[in-house]
Design a protein around this motif. Structure first.
Motif, mmCIF file in Angstrom:
data_model
loop_
_atom_site.group_PDB
_atom_site.id
_atom_site.type_symbol
_atom_site.label_atom_id
_atom_site.label_comp_id
_atom_site.label_asym_id
_atom_site.label_seq_id
_atom_site.Cartn_x
_atom_site.Cartn_y
_atom_site.Cartn_z
ATOM 1 N N LEU A 164 0.829 -1.203 0.000
ATOM 2 C CA LEU A 164 0.000 0.000 0.000
ATOM 3 C C LEU A 164 0.864 1.254 0.000
ATOM 4 N N TRP A 170 -2.543 -9.013 -2.482
ATOM 5 C CA TRP A 170 -2.887 -8.888 -1.067
ATOM 6 C C TRP A 170 -3.963 -9.896 -0.693
ATOM 7 N N SER A 208 -1.392 -10.496 3.062
ATOM 8 C CA SER A 208 -0.680 -9.415 3.733
ATOM 9 C C SER A 208 -0.223 -8.381 2.719
ATOM 10 N N THR A 209 -0.085 -7.132 3.182
ATOM 11 C CA THR A 209 0.472 -6.122 2.309
ATOM 12 C C THR A 209 1.976 -5.967 2.535
ATOM 13 N N ARG A 210 2.517 -6.612 3.567
ATOM 14 C CA ARG A 210 3.943 -6.481 3.840
ATOM 15 C C ARG A 210 4.759 -7.265 2.827
#
Lengths: 498, 94
Positions: free
Chosen positions: A127, A179, A184-186
């Protein structure tokens, strides 16, 4: 909670964003004082460069739960972006003032764009990557249309905007699918999820494959790789010349930063799958960029196609990384080549556009190659500088461009296999073909007679300093080991375990 | 599923329409499709629930910023050219 030491890691980014606002405030208090605005922006950027260099000594640091990282790569990219902004601001007063374009808005928009690039280079979260990208490109559209009374400038801007936001939407859909399916967005979590998939020999879900394909397309648009390059020549030709210089290096290097964070860090477990795409993109991009550049009569358009070709050379480095086995020397060398090429390309290309901008200080000088005729007799200084930059872009030793080409082509040879050495051969052939159109400009400058009414070229002080700086950097980058050292450290930071 | 469909409609609209405003609307449609996908992930996958709304809101903010810049550029070019049709923006071709 963020501690003071962590805030220090954010300092360069905060400084640039603050400077962008300060420039506007200064212009509000003292309207119309362009030289004051330029001075504030230059001093601020120099301060930011010093701060970044100081922060570099404090080592790697992660902020916001791993979404923002300040490692060697971040620092390397920050220094590069800050130098690009500084040089662009030095080049711009000579071009903007005769055309009555406002300096303060220009500097502020440029600084916001650079803060986006710096955020992009530092993010390890999908993000945040997207936010950085948008913060980079939105001011870019405004800069492209900066001469709003000029039909060319707005035309370039709308093409840049429409295709740019189209590709942003594609990239965003890819990010959303990634995602949704990795959870996860990491970047670190995405990488470890994919690691698990690859280790377990499971098949990827079709939607995730779709997402990754969309990511690739979006990223290819952003770096202007063939066949996603259609916006480039028009956007570059139409924009005011200092903006073209910035657009050809700033967003391009930033898009490669996006690729490094996204493909090299998050998607490296799958690199066996995307290497083929990169090889094809690189070969197409180099060849088409160079072939079309051969036929151009407009120097800005020619440099636009040549910048497409240079994207191809940089992609060779990425292909070398992707094709070599994990942990091998060639893998590291490929990334090093990519970063070093970006560094060298940024300065030599900015320099070339700087000379074009210097020529166009008098409004009415077109960017046709013929306006360079006899420049060697009218103004020896700019002509020699232009020769230097063009020779470096060609890849003549001992200039930066030669070392940059060597550092991307050698790893491609080391990587082994059939396709990578073939790609290296294509790169060498392309470099030879490119020499034709670069040398043509040099011949026009020194052999042809100047037109009857030709005037000399005068440069302002800021322009002079900027040109001198790019010229010195173009000469020393390949020779002085400091530059190689910091690039090595940046490449190592990428390969360090997450 | 619906979001993928909407995304396709948006990209088709972008590629087929020749009016700058309509192309801008198509881009907005694509971004909304992404938002729909994000919200759907949040609704159906429990592990993603608490992030989905934040991401969707961020995307909305970015989409708004993009529309602002886009409309500004369209107005600037309309003042120069008196037409919103992109096929007529071809003064630089050779």
């Amino acid at each position: 909670m963020t501690s003071p030491a962590e805030l220090l890691a954010l300092a360069p980014l905060a400084l640039v964003a603050g400077l962008a606002m300060l420039v506007i405030v200064v212009d509000m208090i003292r309207p119309g004082r362009d030289s004051l605005v330029t001075a504030v922006a230059v001093i601020g950027l120099v301060a930011a460069i010093v701060v970044t260099a100081l922060v570099w000594t404090t080592g790697t640091r992660e902020l916001f739960d791993g979404a923002y990282v300040r490692d060697d790569l971040t620092n390397f990219l920050d220094l590069l972006f800050l130098s690009i902004a500084l040089l662009t601001i030095l080049f711009s007063p000579d071009y903007l003032r005769p055309r009555a374009l406002p300096m303060a808005e220009f500097a502020s928009t440029l600084l916001f764009a650079i803060s986006g690039a710096m955020l992009l280079g530092a993010s390890r979260d999908l993000l945040v990557l997207f936010l950085g990208l948008e913060l980079l490109v939105l001011p870019g559209y405004m800069l492209a249309g900066f001469a709003k009374r000029d039909g060319f400038s707005t035309e370039g801007a709308i093409k840049y905007f429409l295709l740019g936001s189209f590709s942003s939407a594609i990239l965003l859909f890819g990010l959303a699918l990634t995602w949704g399916y990795t959870g996860s967005t990491r970047v670190t979590d995405v990488a470890s999820y994919l690691e698990g998939v690859v280790a377990g020999n499971q098949a990827l879900s079709p939607a995730l494959v779709m997402g990754l394909a969309l990511l690739t397309t979006g990223a290819a648009f952003k770096i202007a790789a063939v066949p996603f390059h259609y916006w480039t020549p028009d956007a570059y030709q139409g924009s005011p010349t200092p903006v073209t210089g910035y657009l050809s290096v700033g967003p391009k290097v930033a898009a490669f930063a996006l690729i490094l964070r996204l493909f090299v860090e998050a998607l490296s477990p799958l690199k066996g799958d995307w290497v083929a795409i990169v090889v094809v993109l690189a070969a197409l991009t180099m060849t088409l960029g160079n072939l079309v550049a051969l036929t151009q009569d407009n120097i800005k358009r020619m440099l636009a196609y040549s910048s497409i070709a240079h994207t191809g050379y940089i992609l060779v480095g990425l292909a070398a990384f992707a094709a070599s086995p994990r942990g091998s020397e060639a893998e590291r060398a490929g990334l090093f080549g990519l970063l070093f090429y970006s560094l060298a390309y940024a300065f030599m290309n900015l320099g070339a556009f700087g000379v074009v901008a210097a020529l166009q200080r008098r409004p009415g000088v077109t960017s046709q190659i013929s306006s360079f005729s006899g420049l060697g007799r009218r103004a020896l200084g700019p002509a020699l500088l232009m020769t230097l930059f063009l020779l470096s872009l060609t890849g003549i030793p001992p200039l930066a461009g030669f070392f940059a080409k060597a550092y991307v082509i050698l790893p491609a040879l080391q990587a082994g296999g059939v396709w990578l050495p073939l790609l290296a051969v294509i790169a060498v052939l392309n470099a030879a073909a490119a020499a034709f159109y670069y040398l043509r400009v040099i011949i026009v400058m020194f052999v042809q007679d100047p037109p009857e009414n030709a005037a000399g070229v005068s440069t302002g002080r800021a322009m002079g300093v900027g040109l001198a700086a790019t010229a010195i950097l173009t000469i020393v980058i390949g020779v002085v080991p400091t530059f190689v050292d910091i690039t090595q450290r940046a490449a190592n930071a990428l390969l360090a375990p997450l | 599923m619906l979001s993928a469909l909407l995304f396709c409609v948006g990209s088709f609209g972008f590629l087929a329409r020749r009016n700058a405003i309509a192309m801008l609307m198509s881009i907005e449609l694509m971004l909304n499709a992404v938002n729909l996908a994000i919200v759907a992930f949040g609704a159906f996958v429990p592990a993603l629930q608490n992030r989905a709304s934040i991401i969707a809101l961020t995307v909305m903010a970015v989409a708004a910023a993009e529309a602002t810049v886009g409309l500004a550029i369209v107005i600037a070019i309309y003042r120069n050219r008196r037409t919103p049709l992109v096929d007529e923006y071809a003064s630089m071709r050779e």
